[in-house]
Design an enzyme around this catalytic site. Structure first.
Site: not given
Lengths: 309, 309
Positions: A4, A121
């Site tokens: 982010n 994942k």
């Protein structure tokens, strides 16, 4: 730096958005450099790999898709460029002359890592169940329904063992460069019986890779920048407790008690524990925009060796 | 190395095909290293950028397309990884221990380069005329009908002025590393009035960029590897003459007489002339699989200073 730092949730992922986010991050990093730190930077690439997988999927009848290790390498180029240029610009804006370099980075994993038998994942596009079943049969992918939004491919997340380019990264730091490396946890490679490297379709946890990197360059401090200011016990519960300074033993105990979420704070605390056990003096976990304050001891969660308690 | 060192005409561009091609090239380069040369490698990226542009186009409603400088950075990661790993493997196969490093590379161009007013380099997908006219109006692209196959975008091809990462590349070579850099002519950047770098949508000729790179790292020899064994006068005509050894004055004279095609042998000979005028002792133009023989003087076209005539 977490993903982010580059692309925030809800953003579409234009280059302008990413450059804007990176600009803020670059300012923090250059302040850290001004404080006298020598910086080796590593960062996530999840949303960018996701976008490449979507693009490959849409164009699959005209352009052969690349395997995941190659997609990771693409994002190392893409993001390294944006970060490097932003750092270059911020350094020169403040009158600092210092080379910035992005080093393409392979990370060695064990071919017999149990993760390869148990892919966990989720990556890439969401598929319908019918399409997912076809892909599982055709390509041997592991896939799973993901939170009601469709089926996604699962890839293994093996443990990082060594940064293949570590000696070069160390030389560059010694030569005074700011180094960007091991993006997205690094490009996972295994050594074959004949000694050759071979890329594998896997994703290495970026926090664990950061710890190995920190160890191999002989870093004193590992700074893990994410989207919370401090690590918490009972996160988001009424009795949430924010942690300011904990020892490695406390961190292990809290980890064992299940305070830290897998795929989120879990690997960060695990990376902190391993870093300290491998000889680092300090690990700080904090928010991206608090990095400078956290280094000064005003916020963040500082994990320290037991003898610093 | 030309783009065909990585992807041959007619191939679709799977990673397997590219790795197979690169493997042969890596063997030649390692032989050159065994001969005692220190190698800085640069290579084309045309087909790979083309593929990324196609993928971006197909997925444009779900993933925002990146500008051309970012696509170039992606290919520097992608191809650097494949080349680096192949070199690593070939070196270790021959018992040589030597770090290989891919350095993401920006190349400075002049914001007022006349090329920006006259885009000439066709890139990316072919469009119908109607779609092309829409893109020209919407995005301000220059476009042109290309050999009856449809309309294509034209981008500027400004002259390379400096390799932004040159000091780092030099340090790495001095430290004994094999360096891969300036792929695809480098990521073109301009310096703004405030000194900041800014990527531009352009393509730098890779041979001219290779010359600047050779000069900035202080290379003695520039080896330009392409798909013909020797440079010719009257290429593909009945009176074709293959050139073994020419002086820089002869090269300039032949260039003036129009023997070398723009976008093909033209920039290679121009790069050779500039390299020698900038102080290099030797430029060799030859085929990829003849590199070792050409260095030994058995084939290729050797361009030398006038006083070596």
């Amino acid at each position: 730096m977490g993903g982010n730092a580059i692309l925030q949730r809800g953003q579409r992922g234009t280059t302008e958005e990413q450059l804007e986010n990176i600009r803020g991050t670059a300012a923090s990093i250059v302040t850290i450099i001004e404080l006298g730190y020598r910086v080796v930077l590593t960062h996530g690439n999840g949303p960018q790999v996701g976008n490449i997988l979507l693009q490959q999927e849409e164009a699959r009848t005209i352009v052969p898709p690349s395997p995941l290790d190659v997609c990771g390498a693409q994002t190392q180029g893409q993001l390294g460029y944006l970060i490097q240029q932003s750092l270059d610009n911020e350094l020169s804006h403040r009158g600092l002359r210092m080379p910035v370099v992005t080093v393409l980075t392979q990370v060695l994993v064990e071919a017999h890592d149990p993760a390869f038998r148990n892919p966990t994942k989720p990556i890439g596009p969401f598929y319908t169940e019918a399409k997912a079943r076809r892909l599982m049969a055709q390509k041997g992918w592991a896939m799973r329904e993901d939170s009601g939004r469709g089926w996604r491919r699962l890839v293994p997340s093996p443990k990082p063992l060594a940064i293949w380019e570590a000696s070069i990264i160390r030389k560059l730091v010694e030569a005074g460069a700011v180094v960007i490396s091991t993006a997205g946890g690094g490009i996972p490679v295994v050594r074959q019986a004949d000694g050759r490297l071979q890329g594998v379709e896997a994703v290495i946890d970026k926090d664990l890779a950061a710890q190995i990197l920190a160890h191999e360059v002989g870093a004193d401090s590992l700074l893990i920048l994410t989207d919370v200011q401090q690590v918490s016990l009972n996160y988001r519960l009424p009795d949430e407790v924010k942690l300011g300074r904990i020892t490695v033993s406390q961190a292990k105990q809290y980890q064992k008690e299940g305070h830290f979420k897998a795929g989120s704070m879990g690997p960060k605390v695990e990376a902190a524990v391993r870093a300290l056990e491998a000889g680092a003096r300090c690990v700080i976990i904090t928010a991206l925009d608090q990095a400078v304050d956290a280094l000064a001891g005003h916020t963040g969660t500082r994990v320290v060796p037991d003898d610093d308690a």
